[in-house]
Design a protein around this motif. Structure first.
Motif, PDB file in Angstrom:
ATOM      1  N   CYS A 202       0.121   8.435  -7.958  1.00 31.56           N
ATOM      2  CA  CYS A 202      -0.824   8.006  -7.148  1.00 31.56           C
ATOM      3  C   CYS A 202      -2.153   8.323  -7.944  1.00 31.56           C
ATOM      4  CB  CYS A 202      -0.409   8.412  -5.893  1.00 31.56           C
ATOM      5  SG  CYS A 202       1.239   7.949  -4.987  1.00 31.56           S
ATOM      6  N   PHE A 207       1.427   3.288  -9.359  1.00 33.14           N
ATOM      7  CA  PHE A 207       2.512   3.452  -7.748  1.00 33.14           C
ATOM      8  C   PHE A 207       3.933   2.668  -7.638  1.00 33.14           C
ATOM      9  CE2 PHE A 207      -2.002   1.690  -6.311  1.00 33.14           C
ATOM     10  CZ  PHE A 207      -2.489   3.446  -5.723  1.00 33.14           C
ATOM     11  N   TRP A 236      -1.204   4.663  -1.517  1.00 33.69           N
ATOM     12  CA  TRP A 236      -1.509   2.806  -0.778  1.00 33.69           C
ATOM     13  C   TRP A 236      -2.505   2.576  -0.114  1.00 33.69           C
ATOM     14  CZ3 TRP A 236       4.452   3.081  -0.531  1.00 33.69           C
ATOM     15  CH2 TRP A 236       4.901   2.311  -1.873  1.00 33.69           C
ATOM     16  N   LYS A 241      -4.021  -1.771  -0.324  1.00 33.47           N
ATOM     17  CA  LYS A 241      -2.685  -2.410   0.120  1.00 33.47           C
ATOM     18  C   LYS A 241      -1.923  -1.002   1.477  1.00 33.47           C
ATOM     19  CE  LYS A 241      -2.419  -2.253  -5.314  1.00 33.47           C
ATOM     20  NZ  LYS A 241      -1.375  -2.309  -6.253  1.00 33.47           N
ATOM     21  N   GLU A 244       2.210  -2.979   1.189  1.00 31.48           N
ATOM     22  CA  GLU A 244       2.998  -1.716   0.406  1.00 31.48           C
ATOM     23  C   GLU A 244       3.170  -0.630   0.772  1.00 31.48           C
ATOM     24  OE1 GLU A 244       0.491  -3.478  -0.658  1.00 31.48           O
ATOM     25  OE2 GLU A 244       0.374  -4.565  -2.733  1.00 31.48           O
ATOM     26  N   ALA A 245       2.496   0.317   2.037  1.00 30.84           N
ATOM     27  CA  ALA A 245       2.789   0.882   2.762  1.00 30.84           C
ATOM     28  C   ALA A 245       3.420   0.794   4.296  1.00 30.84           C
ATOM     29  CB  ALA A 245       0.969   1.772   2.846  1.00 30.84           C
TER      30      ALA A 245
END
Length: 504
Positions: A202, A207, A236, A241, A244-245
């Motif tokens: 990360c 990712f 994220w 993002k 996505e999380a």
């Protein structure tokens, strides 16, 4: 043993050399320990050795390791062979945690010049962490192979530490290699090690690789914990993002791997760590409107971040909202809230929160009621402050030296020198030594107010305190027969500071 102010100043001006006087003082310390207790010295320099002697020796050895170019030669002149053991080496390595090669040289010196010293896992692992922290990777691997040759395994914590530092410096290939080679050092691939590689991935914004690692983690029956989720959510969120999380949390929930805390709390923590305060506030506000209560740790993080931004009203409103929904504040919650509202002068609100903490069974400690005291004094409500302070001495934990010092200072600013004098006397009765500048402020203020008799009594109190400190200093000096008072160079103020540090 303490060095004189002039000698310390000389060392600061020329840190790469060790003066003859310094070395003589050090030899006095170490010889005292060694000669008084013989070669059977163990633990903290031997049974009966004072902590002052032991830790002063460690302090000066650490300074030599950090500053002296000719470290080994200087250490040999100290004649500390009888007290070199695992504990001393470990403490010196911890003290020099930002000096990689220097620590490595000291460790080798201890091993080669002292055959009786047999290094343990603790020293090896502390040295590995220091070398990783300072990016001396080749030397770190040499030490790791020495451990392997001695059949000393490396703990998952240290492996994780090194992997994370590889990630912090963008060396993801080396982090993956160490992850794959961890079994060669008798270290199983635990959840902690998976989390460290996840952190490294990360850090470099990989990712896709991080998500693949999660899938492998599930296949290998390594159960994800809170940090597993937090690392990926933080990554994220820092990349913006959020979608996505949320999808990741939902997918893990479908597979039966629910996080130890709720997904929304993880998202809030991730937004706060990424600096998206407004988004975190909005998410918490949405939660409370829907009737959900955030985790107390999440609320504390949000309250602390919001209070630093100056939006105290929102913080107070949110506190009352979540309490109505059933949040059970902990002592950290009360400390954050009381400090926040007191700084902006909302004393009534601070008292309400303090009373709530008392009703919850918490006994107020000094850092909990000190902000209210300071706020009352700032508003000029000294009588209320004195009354509240008296209540806290009965109902709360006993006030410490910083609280008394703050109260005396605020009394001096408000012209309440008689009360300040009373608190000075109260401090001495509790064996809390006031600062010299507190005495000066109070005596000058009393003289300006015409209270010459009381000023004289305070001066006599300061003199008697100095006399008692001088007696304590002489008693301290008598503990070492070969020590010279001229080498100590202790002033009244420095001795008072040292005595108070020991008491605190």
């Amino acid at each position: 043993m303490l060095l004189s102010g002039r000698l310390i100043l000389r060392l600061r001006r020329n840190p790469n050399t060790t003066s003859t006087v310094t070395l003589r003082c050090l030899k006095t310390i170490t010889n005292t320990i060694a000669t008084e207790h013989g070669s059977n010295t163990t633990g903290r320099g031997g049974r009966g050795v004072s902590n002052d002697d032991y830790f002063t020796t460690i302090h000066h050895v650490s300074n030599i390791v950090r500053r002296d170019i000719y470290m080994e030669r200087t250490l040999n002149k100290m004649c500390i062979s009888t007290i070199v053991n695992s504990e001393l080496v470990y403490r010196v390595l911890r003290s020099c945690c930002n000096c990689g090669i220097e620590s490595f040289r000291f460790f080798n010196w201890a091993r080669t010049h002292h055959p009786q010293y047999d290094p343990t896992t603790f020293e090896f692992e502390e040295l590995l962490k220091t070398l990783a922290r300072t990016r001396h990777w080749e030397t770190m691997w040499k030490v790791a192979h020495q451990m392997k040759s001695r059949n000393i395994s490396i703990s998952p914590t240290v492996i994780s530490f090194i992997i994370e530092h590889y990630g912090k410096h963008g060396l993801i290939d080396q982090a993956v290699e160490l992850f794959n080679r961890s079994k060669n050092f008798n270290c199983p691939q635990t959840t902690e090690i998976y989390n460290s590689l996840l952190f490294a991935l990360c850090e470099v914004k990989n990712f896709q690789g991080a998500y693949a690692l999660i899938r492998r983690m599930v296949r290998k029956d390594a159960v994800p914990d809170k940090r597993t989720y937090s690392i990926l959510i933080n990554g994220w969120c820092s990349a913006g993002k959020m979608g996505e999380a949320q999808e990741f949390l939902e997918e893990m929930s479908r597979k039966g791997f629910n996080p130890p805390v709720r997904g929304r709390d993880l998202l809030i923590d991730g937004l706060l760590n990424a600096g998206y305060l407004e988004s975190a506030r909005g998410l918490v506000r949405k939660m409370t409107k829907e009737g959900f209560v955030p985790d107390v740790g999440t609320f504390n993080s949000l309250a602390e971040a919001v209070s630093k931004s100056g939006e105290v009203d929102f913080c107070i409103e949110l506190y009352h909202d979540v309490c109505r929904l059933g949040l059970c504040p902990d002592i950290k919650t009360y400390k954050i809230m009381i400090t926040t509202v007191s700084k902006v002068g909302k004393i009534d609100e601070a008292f309400k929160i303090l009373h709530n903490s008392i009703e919850d069974g918490h006994r107020p400690f000094p850092s909990l009621y000190a902000p209210i005291l300071k706020a009352l004094c700032r508003r000029g409500q000294f009588d209320d402050a004195f009354s509240f302070f008296s209540d806290m001495k009965v109902k709360g934990h006993a006030p410490n030296r910083p609280v008394y010092t703050m109260l005396i200072k605020m009394c001096g600013r408000g012209g309440r020198f008689v009360e300040a004098a009373n608190y000075l006397v109260e401090m001495t009765e509790l064996n809390l030594s006031p600062m010299s500048r507190n005495f000066d402020m109070v005596t000058d203020g009393l003289k300006n107010c015409g209270k010459h008799d009381l000023a004289k009594k305070i001066e006599q109190l300061e003199i008697s305190l100095r006399v008692s400190l001088q007696k304590a200093r002489r008693s301290y000096l008598k503990q070492g027969n070969s020590r010279d008072e001229g080498n100590l160079g202790l002033t009244h103020e420095s001795w008072t500071e040292r005595k108070c540090q020991l008491e605190d």
